[in-house]
Design a protein around this motif. Structure first.
Motif, PDB file in Angstrom:
ATOM      1  N   VAL A  59     -29.025 -14.695  12.256  1.00 22.84           N
ATOM      2  CA  VAL A  59     -29.487 -13.616  11.383  1.00 22.84           C
ATOM      3  C   VAL A  59     -28.396 -12.606  11.043  1.00 22.84           C
ATOM      4  CG1 VAL A  59     -31.932 -13.753  12.006  1.00 22.84           C
ATOM      5  CG2 VAL A  59     -30.367 -12.417  13.453  1.00 22.84           C
ATOM      6  N   ALA A  60     -27.239 -12.683  11.663  1.00 25.69           N
ATOM      7  CA  ALA A  60     -26.148 -11.746  11.361  1.00 25.69           C
ATOM      8  C   ALA A  60     -24.865 -12.300  11.954  1.00 25.69           C
ATOM      9  CB  ALA A  60     -26.430 -10.352  11.925  1.00 25.69           C
ATOM     10  N   MET A  61     -23.737 -11.777  11.467  1.00 23.82           N
ATOM     11  CA  MET A  61     -22.458 -12.148  12.058  1.00 23.82           C
ATOM     12  C   MET A  61     -21.557 -10.924  12.121  1.00 23.82           C
ATOM     13  SD  MET A  61     -20.040 -14.021   9.216  1.00 23.82           S
ATOM     14  CE  MET A  61     -19.535 -13.166   7.701  1.00 23.82           C
ATOM     15  N   ALA A  62     -20.615 -10.969  13.046  1.00 22.33           N
ATOM     16  CA  ALA A  62     -19.548  -9.980  13.129  1.00 22.33           C
ATOM     17  C   ALA A  62     -18.262 -10.723  13.435  1.00 22.33           C
ATOM     18  CB  ALA A  62     -19.837  -8.940  14.201  1.00 22.33           C
ATOM     19  N   GLY A  63     -17.206 -10.380  12.713  1.00 18.28           N
ATOM     20  CA  GLY A  63     -15.915 -11.004  12.942  1.00 18.28           C
ATOM     21  C   GLY A  63     -14.991 -10.063  13.682  1.00 18.28           C
ATOM     22  N   ALA A  64     -13.883 -10.595  14.149  1.00 15.52           N
ATOM     23  CA  ALA A  64     -12.866  -9.792  14.812  1.00 15.52           C
ATOM     24  C   ALA A  64     -11.512 -10.436  14.574  1.00 15.52           C
ATOM     25  CB  ALA A  64     -13.140  -9.686  16.311  1.00 15.52           C
ATOM     26  N   THR A  65     -10.511  -9.615  14.296  1.00 15.71           N
ATOM     27  CA  THR A  65      -9.160 -10.125  14.126  1.00 15.71           C
ATOM     28  C   THR A  65      -8.596 -10.562  15.472  1.00 15.71           C
ATOM     29  OG1 THR A  65      -8.136  -7.951  14.461  1.00 15.71           O
ATOM     30  CG2 THR A  65      -8.792  -8.519  12.203  1.00 15.71           C
ATOM     31  N   ARG A  66      -7.497 -11.284  15.435  1.00 12.60           N
ATOM     32  CA  ARG A  66      -6.762 -11.540  16.658  1.00 12.60           C
ATOM     33  C   ARG A  66      -6.254 -10.208  17.214  1.00 12.60           C
ATOM     34  NH1 ARG A  66      -4.774 -16.996  16.987  1.00 12.60           N
ATOM     35  NH2 ARG A  66      -5.020 -18.149  15.041  1.00 12.60           N
ATOM     36  N   ARG A  67      -5.989 -10.189  18.495  1.00 16.66           N
ATOM     37  CA  ARG A  67      -5.412  -8.984  19.081  1.00 16.66           C
ATOM     38  C   ARG A  67      -3.943  -8.892  18.677  1.00 16.66           C
ATOM     39  NH1 ARG A  67      -6.410  -9.892  24.077  1.00 16.66           N
ATOM     40  NH2 ARG A  67      -4.378 -10.122  25.056  1.00 16.66           N
ATOM     41  N   VAL A  68      -3.592  -7.794  18.027  1.00 17.07           N
ATOM     42  CA  VAL A  68      -2.225  -7.531  17.591  1.00 17.07           C
ATOM     43  C   VAL A  68      -1.868  -6.120  18.015  1.00 17.07           C
ATOM     44  CG1 VAL A  68      -0.627  -7.476  15.627  1.00 17.07           C
ATOM     45  CG2 VAL A  68      -2.607  -8.995  15.557  1.00 17.07           C
ATOM     46  N   ALA A  69      -0.716  -5.955  18.645  1.00 16.59           N
ATOM     47  CA  ALA A  69      -0.271  -4.646  19.124  1.00 16.59           C
ATOM     48  C   ALA A  69      -1.333  -4.004  20.016  1.00 16.59           C
ATOM     49  CB  ALA A  69       0.079  -3.738  17.950  1.00 16.59           C
ATOM     50  N   GLY A  70      -2.032  -4.833  20.777  1.00 16.12           N
ATOM     51  CA  GLY A  70      -3.028  -4.329  21.705  1.00 16.12           C
ATOM     52  C   GLY A  70      -4.364  -3.957  21.095  1.00 16.12           C
ATOM     53  N   GLN A  71      -4.537  -4.201  19.805  1.00 17.16           N
ATOM     54  CA  GLN A  71      -5.771  -3.772  19.146  1.00 17.16           C
ATOM     55  C   GLN A  71      -6.454  -4.930  18.425  1.00 17.16           C
ATOM     56  OE1 GLN A  71      -4.453  -0.705  16.456  1.00 17.16           O
ATOM     57  NE2 GLN A  71      -3.551  -2.146  15.020  1.00 17.16           N
ATOM     58  N   VAL A  72      -7.768  -4.811  18.311  1.00 17.00           N
ATOM     59  CA  VAL A  72      -8.612  -5.755  17.578  1.00 17.00           C
ATOM     60  C   VAL A  72      -9.386  -4.953  16.549  1.00 17.00           C
ATOM     61  CG1 VAL A  72     -10.650  -7.251  17.752  1.00 17.00           C
ATOM     62  CG2 VAL A  72      -8.806  -7.432  19.453  1.00 17.00           C
ATOM     63  N   ARG A  73      -9.522  -5.497  15.344  1.00 18.60           N
ATOM     64  CA  ARG A  73     -10.348  -4.833  14.324  1.00 18.60           C
ATOM     65  C   ARG A  73     -11.583  -5.674  14.054  1.00 18.60           C
ATOM     66  NH1 ARG A  73      -7.177  -4.954  10.455  1.00 18.60           N
ATOM     67  NH2 ARG A  73      -8.217  -6.180   8.850  1.00 18.60           N
ATOM     68  N   VAL A  74     -12.734  -5.042  14.135  1.00 23.49           N
ATOM     69  CA  VAL A  74     -14.003  -5.706  13.839  1.00 23.49           C
ATOM     70  C   VAL A  74     -14.133  -5.834  12.327  1.00 23.49           C
ATOM     71  CG1 VAL A  74     -16.510  -5.556  14.025  1.00 23.49           C
ATOM     72  CG2 VAL A  74     -15.060  -4.780  15.925  1.00 23.49           C
ATOM     73  N   ALA A  75     -14.276  -7.063  11.840  1.00 22.16           N
ATOM     74  CA  ALA A  75     -14.414  -7.291  10.401  1.00 22.16           C
ATOM     75  C   ALA A  75     -14.617  -8.779  10.148  1.00 22.16           C
ATOM     76  CB  ALA A  75     -13.162  -6.821   9.658  1.00 22.16           C
ATOM     77  N   PRO A  76     -15.557  -9.120   9.263  1.00 28.50           N
ATOM     78  CA  PRO A  76     -16.568  -8.254   8.674  1.00 28.50           C
ATOM     79  C   PRO A  76     -17.838  -8.261   9.522  1.00 28.50           C
ATOM     80  CG  PRO A  76     -16.690 -10.407   7.646  1.00 28.50           C
ATOM     81  CD  PRO A  76     -15.611 -10.496   8.708  1.00 28.50           C
ATOM     82  N   VAL A  77     -18.745  -7.350   9.214  1.00 25.49           N
ATOM     83  CA  VAL A  77     -20.091  -7.350   9.795  1.00 25.49           C
ATOM     84  C   VAL A  77     -21.059  -7.585   8.645  1.00 25.49           C
ATOM     85  CG1 VAL A  77     -21.842  -6.048  11.034  1.00 25.49           C
ATOM     86  CG2 VAL A  77     -19.415  -5.761  11.632  1.00 25.49           C
ATOM     87  N   TYR A  78     -21.891  -8.612   8.769  1.00 25.21           N
ATOM     88  CA  TYR A  78     -22.787  -8.959   7.660  1.00 25.21           C
ATOM     89  C   TYR A  78     -24.148  -9.408   8.162  1.00 25.21           C
ATOM     90  CZ  TYR A  78     -24.757 -11.218   3.556  1.00 25.21           C
ATOM     91  OH  TYR A  78     -25.602 -11.566   2.518  1.00 25.21           O
ATOM     92  N   THR A  79     -25.183  -8.859   7.520  1.00 20.83           N
ATOM     93  CA  THR A  79     -26.567  -9.294   7.706  1.00 20.83           C
ATOM     94  C   THR A  79     -27.145  -9.583   6.328  1.00 20.83           C
ATOM     95  OG1 THR A  79     -26.792  -7.796   9.592  1.00 20.83           O
ATOM     96  CG2 THR A  79     -28.814  -8.717   8.684  1.00 20.83           C
ATOM     97  N   PRO A  80     -27.750 -10.745   6.092  1.00 16.81           N
ATOM     98  CA  PRO A  80     -28.370 -11.004   4.792  1.00 16.81           C
ATOM     99  C   PRO A  80     -29.360  -9.899   4.439  1.00 16.81           C
ATOM    100  CG  PRO A  80     -28.250 -13.022   6.071  1.00 16.81           C
ATOM    101  CD  PRO A  80     -27.840 -11.914   6.990  1.00 16.81           C
ATOM    102  N   ALA A  81     -29.466  -9.627   3.143  1.00 20.17           N
ATOM    103  CA  ALA A  81     -30.241  -8.469   2.669  1.00 20.17           C
ATOM    104  C   ALA A  81     -31.674  -8.454   3.184  1.00 20.17           C
ATOM    105  CB  ALA A  81     -30.224  -8.440   1.136  1.00 20.17           C
TER     106      ALA A  81
END
Length: 311
Positions: free
Chosen positions: A220-242
């Motif tokens: 029913v939904a998804m959330a992505g995350a980048t690889r860890r770079v320079a000690g940080q991860v960015r959450v992207a994208p977050v999506y739920t169908p309308a």
């Protein structure tokens, strides 16, 4: 642009020898020149760091067939104070720089191609670049998405949690991830950064997408995350169908990928929000994310190319 080969001691930061912008198509050379600068403020440079990481992992055509272009900006003593990257056919991404540096970059890029689709940067830098692009090319420039960068303070999961559970997406979810990624981009009015199935593949390979599913196993939904770079991860994208929104599924998926990033050793977890969406901004603040800074995207439309390159 001059053609240059990477130094024998690659990965050693090399300061620019003269003030101004230095351009290259060589990713290693760009990182050699700019790594100290990029790592000085990794949160503010999260896009530049994550995109270059993807280019390393997936190849220089990961975002399209056009050849990427990179650049660093140095002051009079040779210290790098700014950087950009351009992966055609997408917007140019620029670190925060002053109006003079933004103007000189716009003039340089106008010589490479007046069809640059836009710029994405810290708010003041994006505005300065867009203003200069209009001047140097005669193109129109319109403010697009306004974004806010958030950094996790203390993760605060919602109570109660939404029904269901999270799981890391696998190859069996490839078509679903590709479809949802395409729908996510359409909802934002954005061109997909990568071909949808290529994007799904790029995340599945390192466990960079999480699916929230209901107790009966329905995604029913998804959330992505980048690889860890320079000690940080960015959450992207977050999506739920309308038709499934408003039930907490996106928040559940966000908590799951955030916790996974922390458990894997990330020192910082980041995410961007669309400032035009107050619901998502409130949600992420409730989950423990705090504002870092504002960014903007400007979109360019070519009229009649009249670049004012110095003779």
């Amino acid at each position: 642009m001059t053609s240059e080969n990477p130094p024998a001691s690659s990965r050693t930061p090399v300061p620019a020898a003269s003030p101004g912008w230095r351009l290259t198509g060589d990713l290693d050379l760009f990182l050699d020149r700019g790594s100290v600068f990029l790592l000085s403020e990794p949160a503010l440079h999260t896009v530049l760091l994550s995109v270059t990481d993807t280019l390393r992992a997936r190849g220089l055509q990961a975002y399209g067939e056009g050849a990427p272009l990179f650049g660093t900006y140095a002051d009079a003593d040779g210290t790098v104070r700014g950087a950009f990257l351009w992966t055609p056919p997408h917007r140019v991404s620029v670190s925060a720089v002053g109006p003079e540096a933004a103007d000189s970059l716009a003039l340089l890029l106008a010589d490479f191609g007046p069809d640059l689709p836009g710029v994405a940067a810290e708010r003041a830098t994006a505005e300065a670049f867009a203003r200069s692009w209009r001047q140097h090319t005669g193109a129109s420039a319109a403010l697009g998405m306004r974004q806010r960068l958030y950094r996790l303070d203390t993760l605060t999961p919602p109570e109660p949690a939404p029904p269901g559970r999270d799981r890391v997406a696998t190859e069996a979810d490839r078509d679903l991830l590709a479809r949802w990624y395409e729908e996510f981009c359409e909802a934002l009015g954005e061109r997909p950064g990568m071909a949808p199935h290529a994007w799904a593949d790029s995340r599945i390979v390192y466990g960079g997408a999480t699916v929230w599913e209901t107790p009966d196993g329905t995604p029913v939904a998804m959330a992505g995350a980048t690889r860890r770079v320079a000690g940080q991860v960015r959450v992207a994208p977050v999506y739920t169908p309308a038709d499934l929104r408003g039930r907490g599924y996106g928040g559940g998926a966000t908590v799951a990928v955030t916790r996974a990033a922390l458990d894997a050793g990330a020192a910082e977890v980041l995410l961007f929000t669309d400032l035009a969406n107050p619901t998502s901004n409130r949600l992420y603040q409730r989950l423990g994310y705090r504002p870092v800074g504002d960014f903007a995207q400007w979109d360019f439309t070519r009229r009649d190319f009249t670049a004012t390159a110095t003779p």
